[in-house]
Design an enzyme around this catalytic site. Structure first.
Site, PDB file in Angstrom:
ATOM      1  N   SER A 147       0.864  -1.185   0.000  1.00  0.00           N
ATOM      2  CA  SER A 147       0.000   0.000   0.000  1.00  0.00           C
ATOM      3  C   SER A 147       0.901   1.236   0.000  1.00  0.00           C
ATOM      4  O   SER A 147       2.072   1.145   0.372  1.00  0.00           O
ATOM      5  CB  SER A 147      -0.849  -0.001   1.277  1.00  0.00           C
ATOM      6  OG  SER A 147      -1.550   1.219   1.421  1.00  0.00           O
ATOM      7  N   TYR A 160      -2.179  -1.171  10.417  1.00  0.00           N
ATOM      8  CA  TYR A 160      -2.152  -1.411   8.964  1.00  0.00           C
ATOM      9  C   TYR A 160      -0.790  -0.978   8.395  1.00  0.00           C
ATOM     10  O   TYR A 160      -0.159  -1.730   7.638  1.00  0.00           O
ATOM     11  CB  TYR A 160      -3.294  -0.630   8.323  1.00  0.00           C
ATOM     12  CG  TYR A 160      -3.516  -0.914   6.853  1.00  0.00           C
ATOM     13  CD1 TYR A 160      -4.124  -2.098   6.434  1.00  0.00           C
ATOM     14  CD2 TYR A 160      -3.139   0.007   5.885  1.00  0.00           C
ATOM     15  CE1 TYR A 160      -4.347  -2.358   5.081  1.00  0.00           C
ATOM     16  CE2 TYR A 160      -3.355  -0.240   4.530  1.00  0.00           C
ATOM     17  CZ  TYR A 160      -3.959  -1.414   4.134  1.00  0.00           C
ATOM     18  OH  TYR A 160      -4.169  -1.665   2.796  1.00  0.00           O
ATOM     19  N   LYS A 164       2.086  -3.151   6.410  1.00  0.00           N
ATOM     20  CA  LYS A 164       2.494  -2.853   5.025  1.00  0.00           C
ATOM     21  C   LYS A 164       3.975  -2.429   4.965  1.00  0.00           C
ATOM     22  O   LYS A 164       4.685  -2.807   4.022  1.00  0.00           O
ATOM     23  CB  LYS A 164       1.572  -1.799   4.417  1.00  0.00           C
ATOM     24  CG  LYS A 164       0.110  -2.283   4.267  1.00  0.00           C
ATOM     25  CD  LYS A 164      -0.052  -3.547   3.428  1.00  0.00           C
ATOM     26  CE  LYS A 164      -1.524  -3.900   3.184  1.00  0.00           C
ATOM     27  NZ  LYS A 164      -1.690  -5.133   2.409  1.00  0.00           N
TER      28      LYS A 164
HETATM   29  N1  LIG Z   1      -8.744  -0.784  -1.287  1.00  0.00           N
HETATM   30  C1  LIG Z   1      -7.721   0.025  -1.057  1.00  0.00           C
HETATM   31  O1  LIG Z   1      -7.854   1.260  -1.010  1.00  0.00           O
HETATM   32  C2  LIG Z   1      -6.353  -0.553  -0.847  1.00  0.00           C
HETATM   33  C3  LIG Z   1      -5.266   0.308  -0.952  1.00  0.00           C
HETATM   34  C4  LIG Z   1      -3.986  -0.203  -0.777  1.00  0.00           C
HETATM   35  C5  LIG Z   1      -3.817  -1.542  -0.528  1.00  0.00           C
HETATM   36  N2  LIG Z   1      -4.895  -2.364  -0.424  1.00  0.00           N
HETATM   37  C6  LIG Z   1      -4.652  -3.790  -0.174  1.00  0.00           C
HETATM   38  O2  LIG Z   1      -5.216  -4.518  -1.255  1.00  0.00           O
HETATM   39  C7  LIG Z   1      -5.598  -5.812  -0.825  1.00  0.00           C
HETATM   40  C8  LIG Z   1      -7.040  -6.061  -1.235  1.00  0.00           C
HETATM   41  O3  LIG Z   1      -7.852  -5.028  -0.730  1.00  0.00           O
HETATM   42  P1  LIG Z   1      -9.335  -4.811  -1.217  1.00  0.00           P
HETATM   43  O4  LIG Z   1      -9.663  -3.395  -0.935  1.00  0.00           O
HETATM   44  O5  LIG Z   1      -9.498  -5.362  -2.578  1.00  0.00           O
HETATM   45  O6  LIG Z   1     -10.101  -5.735  -0.136  1.00  0.00           O
HETATM   46  P2  LIG Z   1     -11.544  -6.394  -0.163  1.00  0.00           P
HETATM   47  O7  LIG Z   1     -12.411  -5.743  -1.158  1.00  0.00           O
HETATM   48  O8  LIG Z   1     -11.976  -6.458   1.262  1.00  0.00           O
HETATM   49  O9  LIG Z   1     -11.241  -7.889  -0.678  1.00  0.00           O
HETATM   50  C9  LIG Z   1     -10.477  -8.752   0.133  1.00  0.00           C
HETATM   51  C10 LIG Z   1     -10.344 -10.085  -0.551  1.00  0.00           C
HETATM   52  O10 LIG Z   1      -9.542 -10.927   0.287  1.00  0.00           O
HETATM   53  C11 LIG Z   1     -10.263 -12.127   0.606  1.00  0.00           C
HETATM   54  N3  LIG Z   1      -9.828 -12.568   1.927  1.00  0.00           N
HETATM   55  C12 LIG Z   1      -9.990 -11.940   3.113  1.00  0.00           C
HETATM   56  N4  LIG Z   1      -9.471 -12.682   4.102  1.00  0.00           N
HETATM   57  C13 LIG Z   1      -8.959 -13.809   3.524  1.00  0.00           C
HETATM   58  C14 LIG Z   1      -8.306 -14.965   4.014  1.00  0.00           C
HETATM   59  N5  LIG Z   1      -8.062 -15.138   5.322  1.00  0.00           N
HETATM   60  N6  LIG Z   1      -7.924 -15.924   3.127  1.00  0.00           N
HETATM   61  C15 LIG Z   1      -8.169 -15.771   1.804  1.00  0.00           C
HETATM   62  N7  LIG Z   1      -8.777 -14.700   1.283  1.00  0.00           N
HETATM   63  C16 LIG Z   1      -9.175 -13.732   2.139  1.00  0.00           C
HETATM   64  C17 LIG Z   1     -11.732 -11.717   0.502  1.00  0.00           C
HETATM   65  O11 LIG Z   1     -12.628 -12.792   0.273  1.00  0.00           O
HETATM   66  P3  LIG Z   1     -13.239 -13.662   1.501  1.00  0.00           P
HETATM   67  O12 LIG Z   1     -13.754 -12.670   2.500  1.00  0.00           O
HETATM   68  O13 LIG Z   1     -14.293 -14.522   0.872  1.00  0.00           O
HETATM   69  O14 LIG Z   1     -12.102 -14.480   2.019  1.00  0.00           O
HETATM   70  C18 LIG Z   1     -11.659 -10.818  -0.739  1.00  0.00           C
HETATM   71  O15 LIG Z   1     -11.589 -11.617  -1.901  1.00  0.00           O
HETATM   72  C19 LIG Z   1      -5.336  -5.836   0.678  1.00  0.00           C
HETATM   73  O16 LIG Z   1      -4.079  -6.414   0.908  1.00  0.00           O
HETATM   74  C20 LIG Z   1      -5.312  -4.371   1.054  1.00  0.00           C
HETATM   75  O17 LIG Z   1      -4.558  -4.130   2.209  1.00  0.00           O
HETATM   76  C21 LIG Z   1      -6.164  -1.904  -0.584  1.00  0.00           C
END
Ligand SMILES: NC(=O)c1ccc[n+]([C@@H]2O[C@H](COP(=O)([O-])OP(=O)(O)OC[C@H]3O[C@@H](n4cnc5c(N)ncnc54)[C@H](OP(=O)(O)O)[C@@H]3O)[C@@H](O)[C@H]2O)c1
Length: 255
Positions: A147, A160, A164
């Protein structure tokens, strides 16, 4: 006569990719991008209906994908699943979470759940895939979803940011050790991307104003903003890139 230099290929035809957290958000975008570039994508998440539906959507669009139900924080089941679906040329190690809280209010439960998924599970998933890549001997590309919060601090993000910044360190150290096997390790560092994880932050007008003020390009990120970067880091076009991060933050960390 000197040959005209040619751009190395961005295509991933014949490659196998594992994407964790692939049922929605950034993971689904990354899975689709890798599939569009020609890879066969194994998509993992905990909820069976969600991950199967996500894989079906990619198949219906004409690409090669399959879903598998996996909780990456269950070590034994993660090891077995990776053994069942290997070999992989690409890992998009993306499953992650956040539960924003003021630093003063962070509890041990809150701390443990975020660290367990974002750092501990991410570490061991990548280790397991690296072992199988070493066994096969064809090299590979490991991309951790870090991130911008792996480079700067953020309000209510002390845990968080800890995870990261942690994965940034893991990336650099593992890249040094895995280079001898032609396995590259990098991070993708998005700013705030509109996904289910960030919905509550975007719904808070004060936090939304903070985000919009910090992103110099004047808009929040969409999943499409990360898709080209995933393909780039996975492809031969990034053949000499390892141990570093690709920041997609609209200029947030520029000042
Ligand atoms: N969105 C942002 O602004 C942002 C910015 C920077 C970085 N990130 C990073 O990007 C990544 C994805 O974020 P996102 O915003 O796309 O999140 P999200 O919409 O909440 O999606 C999370 C995904 O991870 C899966 N997941 C959660 N816990 C899990 C586990 N224990 N085992 C396997 N799968 C699991 C969820 O499905 P299930 O619940 O069915 O398992 C879902 O497919 C994360 O690492 C986050 O820190 C996000």
């Amino acid at each position: 006569m000197n040959q005209l230099p040619r751009t190395p290929s961005f295509r991933l035809t014949g490659k196998r990719a594992l994407v964790t957290g692939a049922s929605r958000g950034i993971g689904l975008g990354g899975a689709m991008a890798l599939a569009e570039a020609g890879a066969h994508v194994v998509m993992a998440a905990r909820s069976t209906p969600s991950i199967m539906a996500a894989a079906a959507r990619i198949q219906e669009a004409g690409y090669s994908a399959e879903g598998v139900s996996l909780d990456v924080s269950d070590y034994a089941s993660m090891v077995n699943t990776i053994a069942d679906y290997a070999p992989f040329d690409i890992l998009f190690n993306n499953a992650g979470t956040n539960d924003p809280k003021p630093y003063i209010d962070v509890t041990t439960d809150n701390f443990d759940s975020i660290v367990d998924l974002n750092l501990r599970s991410a570490f061991f998933v990548a280790q397991q895939v690296a072992k199988s890549m070493i066994e096969v001997g064809n090299g590979g590309s490991i991309i951790h979803t870090s991130s911008q919060m792996g480079h700067v601090g953020g309000i209510e993000r002390s845990v968080y940011c800890g995870t990261k910044f942690g994965i940034e360190g893991v990336t650099k150290a593992s890249a040094i050790e895995l280079a001898q096997y032609q396995i590259r390790v990098n991070t993708l560092c998005p700013t705030f991307i509109r996904t289910p994880m960030t919905e509550s932050t975007f719904n808070n007008p004060e936090k939304r104003a903070w985000i919009e003020e910090k992103i110099k390009l004047g808009r929040v990120g969409e999943v499409e903003d990360i898709m080209g970067a995933v393909v780039f880091l996975a492809s031969d076009a990034a053949a000499l890139i390892t141990g570093t991060s690709l920041v997609i933050d609209g200029g947030w960390t520029a000042d």
